[in-house]
Design a protein around this motif. Structure first.
Motif, PDB file in Angstrom:
ATOM      1  N   SER A 101      61.822 143.716  41.168  1.00  0.00           N
ATOM      2  CA  SER A 101      62.990 143.598  42.039  1.00  0.00           C
ATOM      3  C   SER A 101      63.797 142.331  41.825  1.00  0.00           C
ATOM      4  O   SER A 101      64.753 142.088  42.544  1.00  0.00           O
ATOM      5  N   ASP A 158      62.067 147.930  35.639  1.00  0.00           N
ATOM      6  CA  ASP A 158      61.625 149.153  36.325  1.00  0.00           C
ATOM      7  C   ASP A 158      60.177 149.364  35.954  1.00  0.00           C
ATOM      8  O   ASP A 158      59.850 149.781  34.848  1.00  0.00           O
ATOM      9  N   ALA A 210      57.508 146.595  42.945  1.00  0.00           N
ATOM     10  CA  ALA A 210      58.255 146.429  44.189  1.00  0.00           C
ATOM     11  C   ALA A 210      58.419 147.818  44.779  1.00  0.00           C
ATOM     12  O   ALA A 210      58.525 148.815  44.068  1.00  0.00           O
ATOM     13  N   ASN A 211      58.415 147.917  46.076  1.00  0.00           N
ATOM     14  CA  ASN A 211      58.488 149.237  46.720  1.00  0.00           C
ATOM     15  C   ASN A 211      59.905 149.772  46.590  1.00  0.00           C
ATOM     16  O   ASN A 211      60.669 149.875  47.542  1.00  0.00           O
ATOM     17  N   ASP A 212      60.211 150.099  45.370  1.00  0.00           N
ATOM     18  CA  ASP A 212      61.552 150.594  45.077  1.00  0.00           C
ATOM     19  C   ASP A 212      61.569 152.068  44.732  1.00  0.00           C
ATOM     20  O   ASP A 212      62.592 152.604  44.357  1.00  0.00           O
ATOM     21  N   ASN A 213      60.425 152.721  44.889  1.00  0.00           N
ATOM     22  CA  ASN A 213      60.347 154.146  44.595  1.00  0.00           C
ATOM     23  C   ASN A 213      59.815 154.883  45.813  1.00  0.00           C
ATOM     24  O   ASN A 213      58.744 154.554  46.347  1.00  0.00           O
ATOM     25  N   ASP A 250      55.275 153.802  42.456  1.00  0.00           N
ATOM     26  CA  ASP A 250      54.807 152.462  42.739  1.00  0.00           C
ATOM     27  C   ASP A 250      53.290 152.430  42.651  1.00  0.00           C
ATOM     28  O   ASP A 250      52.647 153.426  42.286  1.00  0.00           O
ATOM     29  N   ASN A 271      52.038 150.367  47.983  1.00  0.00           N
ATOM     30  CA  ASN A 271      53.341 151.002  47.867  1.00  0.00           C
ATOM     31  C   ASN A 271      53.234 152.464  47.449  1.00  0.00           C
ATOM     32  O   ASN A 271      54.197 153.212  47.556  1.00  0.00           O
TER      33      ASN A 271
END
Length: 809
Positions: free
Chosen positions: A153, A209, A243-246, A278, A282
């Protein structure tokens, strides 16, 4: 600074001086060195053994020959074995490997300080041997592999510092340049010469990513400035931290499941599977229904938070809902949780679990019995909550009735009239409508319909028989009930409400309504005044019955009212001329007659004539001599039924000349009424009696006997005819009246005495005696027979006529 160093610096500078200037400078340095008393040499590091360094003896001004005598020796504070002097030629050479980095490390100046000592006289010379750096060391990183952990992130242009390589060399040889292996994520930021500037680092040029590239393998190469250039590398392992991006992602965005309705609770519907690119917490997913899921779905299903299994919570009905849309979300356990969504469509399969339902939308009841064929009686709506064949309903009708079901529209049936109705035959029908669906097995429902048939005034009042015979005793009380007529109307309601009325007509000079009346509702017939049989023997009464329909219908019944005789008239004596004589009262005198003496026994000498206005027994007269004194010795007698006065024996002289006979005339009524006639007979000698009178008397007697014979023949013929008529009448009467005896009025005859007579005598019996005999035989008289049949009245009338004719003759 030594000459060599200055020379090197001058050579390496970009602003090279002209050669003249350089030479001048070298001369000046040389003079300075000589004045200082030191000798300066330079030697490259890593020189081989024996490499020439300098002519140390010559440079120090020493003779070669005196080197040994004066004990020429070289001492060094550092490693003394690195350099050696050949005493033969006075040359300083490299004795062993010289490693500048070992001697001086990273110091820019690296020299070996030699002390040259000679004796006699003792002199000490200082010699400095500069060890020149060569590019013999490659750039070295702290390790062969460097692991970098970067959050995916981090923003673009972020700098990740790196520890650069080190080069043991100095100067140009230690001047490092860096190069990063080709990649799309990072670029290299080289350090500047300014120590205050940033160090070596990686610049993020593309977002990381982790799910696409969790690790990046880079090679960082450091190249020094030596000739030839030497390089050093380090492996950079960039680990992209999650990072909790998914958000969690389900296998499919839409799941479709088919279940039969009525499945058991706990039945597995589907097991959902969501994945999160993740990692760690996550990627830990919790399954749940979305907040906007309807309460109905939550009541029907539940979901396992950990496994994602959806199971049935309670009973599900296809007819309640054919499908359920379940919105499911999978939420990870990140610091900022992300959610993934999917939709589960649960389609229920129908089973035949619902019975057909019938609803009567409208009922046109009751239905008139004259309704035309095709009249709609009821509109029936049928439905079945099932679907497909399970919901296809057909209707049938039972039992057999004049109705049928007609399909008028989808799921609508009409119950229509299919045959003629007759309320008098069937006033209501109970039909059963059966609705059956097309399931397997089929389910059905039934409904009963009571079809009432409304009456139409299509039936006139009907009497049990068209004519009734009624017997009424004369001298009845005024208003006496004599009969009750009753008509039945097969219709109903007002159409069956019968009212009675008298059909007016004339009876002689008077109206029929002056004799009798009929009650309009009960049909009771009353005699309005006392009846006199001697005035009116038969009264024909016609009663009309009308119903209350519109228009009304009616019928008539005839009452033959026979007036039964009461013994209310005493016998009346007739004069010789045929008229009533003496008023008919007791003691009436008849004219005197002359009777010749010498008549034999049985000779008719006179005749008493009497009539009775009554009939039957009441008019049947008998004659007898009154029981007076001397009557037993009287030479005369009276015929019991003929009234003929005849000699009981031969008359003789002893008989009194004047004979007074009191003849008692009695009827057979109860009580009997009587009349008396007094006959005065004068006995004369045979010669005194007028012959003409005797002849006339003889002729009259003969004529009377002839007339009596004729009357007897007439009676015999009449009795035979009436008997034949009686048999036919009894057969018809028994067939019509055996089940419903006619009502007898209060004024009907009680116990009349019946009398029949013949030429040879008479016989009589009472109805009471006949009933006693019938009961004695065990066969009682039928109650439907009248107490005084018509034929008996006819016989009595014939007898009366006969007696009157006899008297006349």
């Amino acid at each position: 600074m030594k000459i060599k160093q200055v020379f090197d610096m001058v050579i390496n500078t970009e602003d090279r001086l002209e050669l003249r200037f350089l030479l001048l400078l070298l001369l000046l340095l040389a003079f300075w060195e000589a004045g200082s008393g030191q000798v300066h040499y330079s030697v490259p590091e890593e020189a081989k053994h024996g490499t020439f360094v300098g002519r140390i003896a010559q440079d120090l001004g020493l003779e070669l020959a005196e080197l040994v005598p004066r004990r020429f020796r070289v001492a060094s504070k550092e490693r003394g074995d690195l350099l050696e002097v050949n005493l033969q030629n006075g040359i300083l050479f490299v004795n062993s490997r010289i490693d500048r980095e070992e001697l001086c490390g990273r110091s820019l100046e690296c020299s070996l300080h030699l002390e040259v000592i000679v004796d006699r006289p003792l002199q000490v010379f200082h010699v400095e041997v500069e060890v020149r750096d060569i590019n013999d060391n490659t750039p070295v990183f702290p390790g062969t592999q460097r692991t970098l952990s970067l959050a995916e992130s981090i923003p673009l242009d972020s700098r990740c510092p790196l520890e650069g390589a080190t080069d043991a060399d100095i100067g140009e040889n230690a001047l490092l340049t860096y190069k990063l292996s080709p990649n799309e994520y990072f670029s290299l930021e080289n350090p500047s010469d300014d120590k205050r500037a940033k160090r070596l680092g990686l610049i993020l040029s593309k977002p990381l990513d982790r799910e696409e590239s969790p690790e990046l393998h880079l090679v960082l190469t450091a190249t020094d400035g030596g000739k030839p250039q030497l390089t050093g590398t380090v492996q950079l392992l960039v680990k992209v931290l999650d990072a909790n991006d998914n958000a969690p992602i389900f296998d499919r965005a839409l799941y479709s499941v088919k279940l039969p309705e009525n499945v058991a609770n706990g039945t597995l519907v589907i097991k959902l599977n969501a994945s999160d690119l993740d990692e760690g917490s996550n990627a830990d997913i919790v399954y749940s229904f979305s907040a906007d899921v309807s309460p109905n779905v939550k009541s029907k299903f539940y979901i396992n938070l950990e496994t994602g299994e959806i199971r049935v919570r309670e009973y599900m009905d296809f007819e309640e809902s054919k499908s359920y849309e379940i919105l499911v979300e999978g939420i990870d356990n990140g610091h900022f949780p992300l959610a993934g969504h999917c939709t589960v469509i649960v389609e229920l399969g129908d089973i035949n679990d619902n019975h057909p339902v019938m609803e009567f939308k409208s009922m046109a009841l009751p239905i008139r019995e004259d309704a035309p064929l095709g009249t709609v009686i009821a509109l029936i709506s049928v439905s079945d909550r099932d679907s497909g064949a399970n919901g296809q309903v057909t209707c049938s009708l039972s039992p057999h009735a004049p109705f049928k079901l007609v399909s008028t529209f989808k799921n609508y049936y009409s119950l229509v009239l299919d045959g003629a109705l007759d309320r008098e035959s069937v006033e209501r029908y109970a039909v059963v409508v059966t609705a059956r669906d097309g399931g397997a097995p089929a389910l059905s429902a039934t409904a009963s319909v009571r079809v009432e048939v409304a009456d139409v005034n299509d039936n006139a009042p009907a009497f049990a028989q068209a004519e009734h015979t009624v017997f009424v005793r004369e001298n009845n009380a005024p208003g006496c009930h004599i009969f009750t007529v009753s008509a039945r109307d097969a219709d109903a309601g007002e159409n069956a409400r019968v009212s009675y009325s008298l059909v007016e007509r004339r009876v002689g000079e008077r109206a029929l309504s002056s004799y009798v009346s009929v009650h309009a509702e009960s049909g009771r017939v009353h005699a309005l005044q006392p009846l006199d049989r001697e005035e009116l023997e038969l009264l024909t009464v016609q009663v009309s019955a009308r119903d209350g329909g519109a228009p009304p219908l009616g019928s008539n019944v005839t009452l033959q009212v026979f007036v039964l005789d009461e013994n209310d008239n005493a016998p009346a004596l007739l004069a010789a001329g045929g008229g009533l004589g003496g008023g008919g009262g007791p003691g009436a005198l008849s004219p005197s007659s002359l009777v010749a003496r010498g008549l034999g026994a049985g000779q008719v000498v006179a005749k008493v004539r009497a009539v009775d206005a009554d009939s039957g027994y009441n008019a049947w007269l008998s004659y007898e001599l009154a029981p007076e004194a001397g009557a037993a010795r009287s030479p005369f007698r009276v015929g019991l039924y003929t009234g003929e006065v005849s000699t009981a024996r031969a008359l003789d002289e002893a008989d009194a000349a004047r004979q007074r006979l009191l003849v008692l005339v009695r009827d057979h009524g109860e009580p009997a009424l009587t009349a008396t006639a007094t006959l005065l007979l004068s006995l004369v000698d045979g010669g005194q009696a007028p012959k003409a009178s005797s002849r006339a008397a003889a002729e009259g007697a003969a004529g009377a006997r002839a007339a009596l014979v004729d009357v007897n023949v007439y009676l015999i013929v009449a009795i035979c005819a009436v008997s034949s008529l009686l048999v036919l009448t009894l057969l018809l009467y028994a067939a019509l009246r055996c089940s419903a005896p006619p009502s007898q009025g209060a004024c009907a005859a009680g116990k009349p005495v019946l009398v029949c007579s013949s030429a040879v005598g008479s016989w009589s019996y009472s109805q009471q005696r006949r009933q006693r005999c019938a009961r004695g035989r065990g066969r009682p008289r039928p109650t439907s027979w009248p107490s005084a049949p018509v034929y008996l009245q006819v016989l009595a009338q014939l007898k009366k006529d006969y007696l009157q004719m006899e008297i006349i003759f």
